[in-house]
Design a protein around this motif. Structure first.
Motif, mmCIF file in Angstrom:
data_model
loop_
_atom_site.group_PDB
_atom_site.id
_atom_site.type_symbol
_atom_site.label_atom_id
_atom_site.label_comp_id
_atom_site.label_asym_id
_atom_site.label_seq_id
_atom_site.Cartn_x
_atom_site.Cartn_y
_atom_site.Cartn_z
ATOM 1 N N ARG A 116 0.842 -1.216 0.000
ATOM 2 C CA ARG A 116 0.000 0.000 0.000
ATOM 3 C C ARG A 116 0.870 1.256 0.000
ATOM 4 O O ARG A 116 0.541 2.255 -0.643
ATOM 5 C CB ARG A 116 -0.950 -0.012 1.194
ATOM 6 N N ARG A 117 1.981 1.189 0.714
ATOM 7 C CA ARG A 117 2.911 2.319 0.721
ATOM 8 C C ARG A 117 3.486 2.520 -0.684
ATOM 9 O O ARG A 117 3.600 3.655 -1.162
ATOM 10 C CB ARG A 117 4.031 2.054 1.734
ATOM 11 N N ILE A 118 3.829 1.432 -1.351
ATOM 12 C CA ILE A 118 4.345 1.507 -2.724
ATOM 13 C C ILE A 118 3.282 2.050 -3.667
ATOM 14 O O ILE A 118 3.572 2.859 -4.551
ATOM 15 C CB ILE A 118 4.857 0.118 -3.175
ATOM 16 N N GLU A 119 2.038 1.631 -3.454
ATOM 17 C CA GLU A 119 0.930 2.159 -4.253
ATOM 18 C C GLU A 119 0.836 3.673 -4.089
ATOM 19 O O GLU A 119 0.634 4.416 -5.054
ATOM 20 C CB GLU A 119 -0.373 1.490 -3.822
ATOM 21 N N GLY A 120 1.017 4.145 -2.860
ATOM 22 C CA GLY A 120 1.010 5.582 -2.605
ATOM 23 C C GLY A 120 2.173 6.278 -3.306
ATOM 24 O O GLY A 120 2.018 7.387 -3.842
ATOM 25 N N GLN A 121 3.331 5.613 -3.326
ATOM 26 C CA GLN A 121 4.476 6.172 -4.044
ATOM 27 C C GLN A 121 4.158 6.301 -5.537
ATOM 28 O O GLN A 121 4.526 7.301 -6.161
ATOM 29 C CB GLN A 121 5.714 5.293 -3.857
ATOM 30 N N ALA A 122 3.490 5.295 -6.091
ATOM 31 C CA ALA A 122 3.137 5.340 -7.516
ATOM 32 C C ALA A 122 2.189 6.505 -7.802
ATOM 33 O O ALA A 122 2.346 7.223 -8.798
ATOM 34 C CB ALA A 122 2.511 4.022 -7.956
ATOM 35 N N ARG A 123 1.222 6.703 -6.915
ATOM 36 C CA ARG A 123 0.308 7.843 -7.090
ATOM 37 C C ARG A 123 1.079 9.160 -6.984
ATOM 38 O O ARG A 123 0.815 10.113 -7.721
ATOM 39 C CB ARG A 123 -0.824 7.782 -6.080
ATOM 40 N N GLY A 124 2.031 9.207 -6.069
ATOM 41 C CA GLY A 124 2.860 10.399 -5.925
ATOM 42 C C GLY A 124 3.681 10.676 -7.180
ATOM 43 O O GLY A 124 3.832 11.829 -7.600
ATOM 44 N N CYS A 179 12.814 16.549 -13.429
ATOM 45 C CA CYS A 179 13.101 15.166 -13.830
ATOM 46 C C CYS A 179 13.879 14.395 -12.769
ATOM 47 O O CYS A 179 13.550 13.237 -12.459
ATOM 48 C CB CYS A 179 13.919 15.149 -15.126
ATOM 49 N N ILE A 180 14.904 14.995 -12.224
ATOM 50 C CA ILE A 180 15.749 14.307 -11.248
ATOM 51 C C ILE A 180 14.960 13.971 -9.983
ATOM 52 O O ILE A 180 15.148 12.897 -9.393
ATOM 53 C CB ILE A 180 17.011 15.142 -10.914
ATOM 54 N N ASP A 181 14.065 14.836 -9.586
ATOM 55 C CA ASP A 181 13.226 14.548 -8.413
ATOM 56 C C ASP A 181 12.328 13.340 -8.678
ATOM 57 O O ASP A 181 12.143 12.495 -7.804
ATOM 58 C CB ASP A 181 12.379 15.770 -8.048
ATOM 59 N N ILE A 182 11.789 13.261 -9.879
ATOM 60 C CA ILE A 182 10.949 12.118 -10.249
ATOM 61 C C ILE A 182 11.790 10.848 -10.270
ATOM 62 O O ILE A 182 11.389 9.809 -9.730
ATOM 63 C CB ILE A 182 10.255 12.350 -11.615
ATOM 64 N N LEU A 183 12.965 10.920 -10.883
ATOM 65 C CA LEU A 183 13.853 9.757 -10.929
ATOM 66 C C LEU A 183 14.255 9.290 -9.534
ATOM 67 O O LEU A 183 14.363 8.085 -9.282
ATOM 68 C CB LEU A 183 15.092 10.066 -11.767
ATOM 69 N N THR A 184 14.455 10.203 -8.632
ATOM 70 C CA THR A 184 14.784 9.847 -7.246
ATOM 71 C C THR A 184 13.646 9.057 -6.624
ATOM 72 O O THR A 184 13.878 8.048 -5.946
ATOM 73 C CB THR A 184 15.074 11.119 -6.419
ATOM 74 N N GLN A 185 12.419 9.488 -6.880
ATOM 75 C CA GLN A 185 11.259 8.771 -6.341
ATOM 76 C C GLN A 185 11.057 7.421 -7.017
ATOM 77 O O GLN A 185 10.647 6.449 -6.378
ATOM 78 C CB GLN A 185 10.002 9.632 -6.453
ATOM 79 N N VAL A 186 11.350 7.344 -8.320
ATOM 80 C CA VAL A 186 11.286 6.060 -9.025
ATOM 81 C C VAL A 186 12.288 5.088 -8.395
ATOM 82 O O VAL A 186 11.987 3.911 -8.169
ATOM 83 C CB VAL A 186 11.552 6.227 -10.535
ATOM 84 N N SER A 187 13.480 5.578 -8.106
ATOM 85 C CA SER A 187 14.506 4.741 -7.479
ATOM 86 C C SER A 187 14.044 4.240 -6.114
ATOM 87 O O SER A 187 14.227 3.059 -5.783
ATOM 88 C CB SER A 187 15.806 5.539 -7.336
ATOM 89 N N MET A 206 10.969 3.815 -5.110
ATOM 90 C CA MET A 206 9.895 2.850 -5.319
ATOM 91 C C MET A 206 10.457 1.515 -5.805
ATOM 92 O O MET A 206 10.008 0.449 -5.375
ATOM 93 C CB MET A 206 8.891 3.409 -6.320
ATOM 94 N N THR A 207 11.431 1.570 -6.686
ATOM 95 C CA THR A 207 12.081 0.352 -7.179
ATOM 96 C C THR A 207 12.722 -0.411 -6.030
ATOM 97 O O THR A 207 12.577 -1.636 -5.922
ATOM 98 C CB THR A 207 13.133 0.706 -8.251
ATOM 99 N N LYS A 208 13.414 0.287 -5.158
ATOM 100 C CA LYS A 208 14.046 -0.364 -3.998
ATOM 101 C C LYS A 208 12.995 -0.973 -3.077
ATOM 102 O O LYS A 208 13.194 -2.062 -2.537
ATOM 103 C CB LYS A 208 14.925 0.624 -3.248
ATOM 104 N N ALA A 209 11.880 -0.297 -2.901
ATOM 105 C CA ALA A 209 10.805 -0.830 -2.063
ATOM 106 C C ALA A 209 10.244 -2.118 -2.660
ATOM 107 O O ALA A 209 9.998 -3.093 -1.935
ATOM 108 C CB ALA A 209 9.700 0.218 -1.885
ATOM 109 N N LEU A 210 10.044 -2.133 -3.973
ATOM 110 C CA LEU A 210 9.556 -3.343 -4.633
ATOM 111 C C LEU A 210 10.578 -4.477 -4.543
ATOM 112 O O LEU A 210 10.212 -5.632 -4.316
ATOM 113 C CB LEU A 210 9.228 -3.057 -6.105
ATOM 114 N N GLN A 211 11.848 -4.148 -4.696
ATOM 115 C CA GLN A 211 12.896 -5.162 -4.571
ATOM 116 C C GLN A 211 12.908 -5.744 -3.161
ATOM 117 O O GLN A 211 13.082 -6.950 -2.989
ATOM 118 C CB GLN A 211 14.261 -4.575 -4.916
ATOM 119 N N SER A 212 12.697 -4.918 -2.184
ATOM 120 C CA SER A 212 12.670 -5.373 -0.800
ATOM 121 C C SER A 212 11.526 -6.360 -0.568
ATOM 122 O O SER A 212 11.698 -7.400 0.067
ATOM 123 C CB SER A 212 12.542 -4.173 0.137
ATOM 124 N N VAL A 213 10.354 -6.037 -1.098
ATOM 125 C CA VAL A 213 9.207 -6.941 -0.983
ATOM 126 C C VAL A 213 9.507 -8.248 -1.719
ATOM 127 O O VAL A 213 9.230 -9.336 -1.210
ATOM 128 C CB VAL A 213 7.916 -6.280 -1.540
#
Length: 103
Positions: free
Chosen positions: A26-34, A45-53, A55-62
């Protein structure tokens, strides 16, 4: 492998941590909405890429936690039982690891 309760419901290895996984997803879902909001608002762009990174790490952790649960529960049970299912579970786990490494 899954276990079955007396009422016939199947349970997989991750069931003991189900609520934790749901909370994290659910937290990752919130990140995607963000992220969507950031693009809609034309953020830097760099701020978006930072958030993508993040989110990617969160998914890898799961993914890694689910894999650990799968190995500890499903693969161990299949190996203890032996036979072709043990080989199938080991192959399945190996293929899942390969997919995670490629992603």
């Amino acid at each position: 492998m899954e276990t079955t309760t007396p009422d016939g419901h199947a349970h997989h290895g991750y069931i003991q941590h189900r609520d934790d996984y749901l909370k994290r997803l659910r937290r990752i879902e919130g990140q995607a909405r963000g992220l969507q909001r950031m693009v809609e608002e034309e953020q830097y762009c760099i701020d978006i890429l930072t958030q993508v990174s993040a989110m990617t790490k969160a998914l890898q952790s799961v993914s890694l936690a689910l894999l650990e649960d799968h190995l500890a529960h499903c693969v161990v049970q299949a190996a203890a039982a032996g036979g072709p299912e043990a080989d199938a579970k080991l192959k399945e786990a190996s293929e899942a690891i390969a997919r995670l490494v490629r992603s």
